[in-house]
Design a protein around this motif. Structure first.
Motif, PDB file in Angstrom:
ATOM      1  N   GLU A  63       0.839  -1.197   0.000  1.00 16.59           N
ATOM      2  CA  GLU A  63       0.000   0.000   0.000  1.00 16.59           C
ATOM      3  C   GLU A  63       0.875   1.249   0.000  1.00 16.59           C
ATOM      4  N   ILE A  64       0.449   2.268  -0.733  1.00 21.53           N
ATOM      5  CA  ILE A  64       1.218   3.502  -0.849  1.00 21.53           C
ATOM      6  C   ILE A  64       0.627   4.582   0.054  1.00 21.53           C
ATOM      7  N   LEU A  65       1.489   5.213   0.832  1.00 19.20           N
ATOM      8  CA  LEU A  65       1.113   6.377   1.635  1.00 19.20           C
ATOM      9  C   LEU A  65       2.001   7.543   1.227  1.00 19.20           C
ATOM     10  N   THR A  66       1.422   8.745   1.216  1.00 21.07           N
ATOM     11  CA  THR A  66       2.190   9.946   0.897  1.00 21.07           C
ATOM     12  C   THR A  66       1.937  11.010   1.963  1.00 21.07           C
ATOM     13  N   GLU A  67       2.774  12.040   1.937  1.00 21.87           N
ATOM     14  CA  GLU A  67       2.766  13.165   2.870  1.00 21.87           C
ATOM     15  C   GLU A  67       3.423  12.759   4.198  1.00 21.87           C
ATOM     16  N   SER A  68       4.407  13.561   4.597  1.00 18.71           N
ATOM     17  CA  SER A  68       5.275  13.187   5.711  1.00 18.71           C
ATOM     18  C   SER A  68       4.552  13.001   7.031  1.00 18.71           C
ATOM     19  N   ALA A  69       3.634  13.890   7.369  1.00 19.92           N
ATOM     20  CA  ALA A  69       2.929  13.761   8.651  1.00 19.92           C
ATOM     21  C   ALA A  69       2.031  12.533   8.649  1.00 19.92           C
ATOM     22  N   ILE A  70       1.383  12.276   7.520  1.00 23.16           N
ATOM     23  CA  ILE A  70       0.510  11.102   7.419  1.00 23.16           C
ATOM     24  C   ILE A  70       1.324   9.825   7.574  1.00 23.16           C
TER      25      ILE A  70
END
Length: 232
Positions: A63-70
């Motif tokens: 699964e791909i996650l983006t954005e540093s805080a997320i």
């Protein structure tokens, strides 16, 4: 149980990507790394991973996650630790809220002045933004660190508050000696915001924060960008 597979798309000069590295270091999670060159257009392959072309991106078991805080908050939730209490622990929800408020305040009220000061066109503008940075720390951040010992809320270990601000704090405490900002920004903070200064010193020396941080390289690249911005 299937083996954990984590791949981080990153760039070691990017303070936002740096957040994910601090998370992974504190959680002691093994991961594969792919460096994304931010100086050239993104490849079609990377744009399939992150259509915005930004770093970091995290592939977690497919699964791909983006954005540093997320990404950093996901890792803290997926692997409960000293960084962030679970919400149903005694006092957990309240501490999570306080950490979120601290990070939001730092990023929205303080941090932009650091970058404005770096890339201001004149020395006079630099001084304006340095003063605004210090004043914002005194007003907004200093009271929130009254019980830091040395980290947020009396912790002797990094918390999610440091994970999400440490990459910016280490730049604040190291780049002035390279002439990128007036060195008096640190003496001003020491005099006017002693809680913040002590906390920042501890954060900027922590191994998880320093892990990928190449001070000399980042200072040199920042100077190059400054020269171009000022038309030198």
């Amino acid at each position: 149980m299937a083996a954990l597979k984590i791949k981080l798309y990153t760039n070691h000069s990017c303070p936002w990507a740096h957040r994910a590295h601090i998370s992974l270091a504190e959680l002691q999670l093994p991961f594969e790394e792919e460096i994304i060159d931010l100086s050239v257009p993104r490849t079609p392959e990377y744009l399939k991973v992150n259509p915005r072309g930004l770093v970091p991106s995290l592939e977690f078991n497919g699964e791909i996650l983006t954005e540093s805080a997320i990404i950093s908050n996901f890792l803290a939730d997926a692997f409960p630790s000293h960084l962030l209490p679970v919400s149903n622990a005694p006092g957990g929800a309240l501490l999570r809220a306080r950490i979120a408020f601290f990070v939001d305040t730092f990023i929205s009220k303080v941090n932009s002045n650091f970058f404005k000061a770096q890339f201001a066109k004149t020395d006079e503008e630099v001084e304006v933004f340095v003063k605004e940075y210090v004043d914002a720390v005194v007003k907004e951040i200093e009271p929130l660190l009254s019980n830091a010992a040395p980290f947020f809320n009396g912790s002797d270990k990094l918390t999610q508050a440091e994970v999400l601000t440490g990459s910016f704090v280490v730049r604040l405490f190291t780049l002035p000696k390279h002439g990128i900002l007036p060195e008096h920004i640190l003496s001003d903070l020491s005099a006017k915001a002693p809680n913040f200064f002590r906390w920042g010193q501890a954060v900027s020396k922590h191994p998880s924060v320093l892990g990928i941080y190449d001070e000399e390289k980042i200072a040199a690249r920042t100077k190059e960008r400054l020269a171009k911005a000022r038309g030198a």
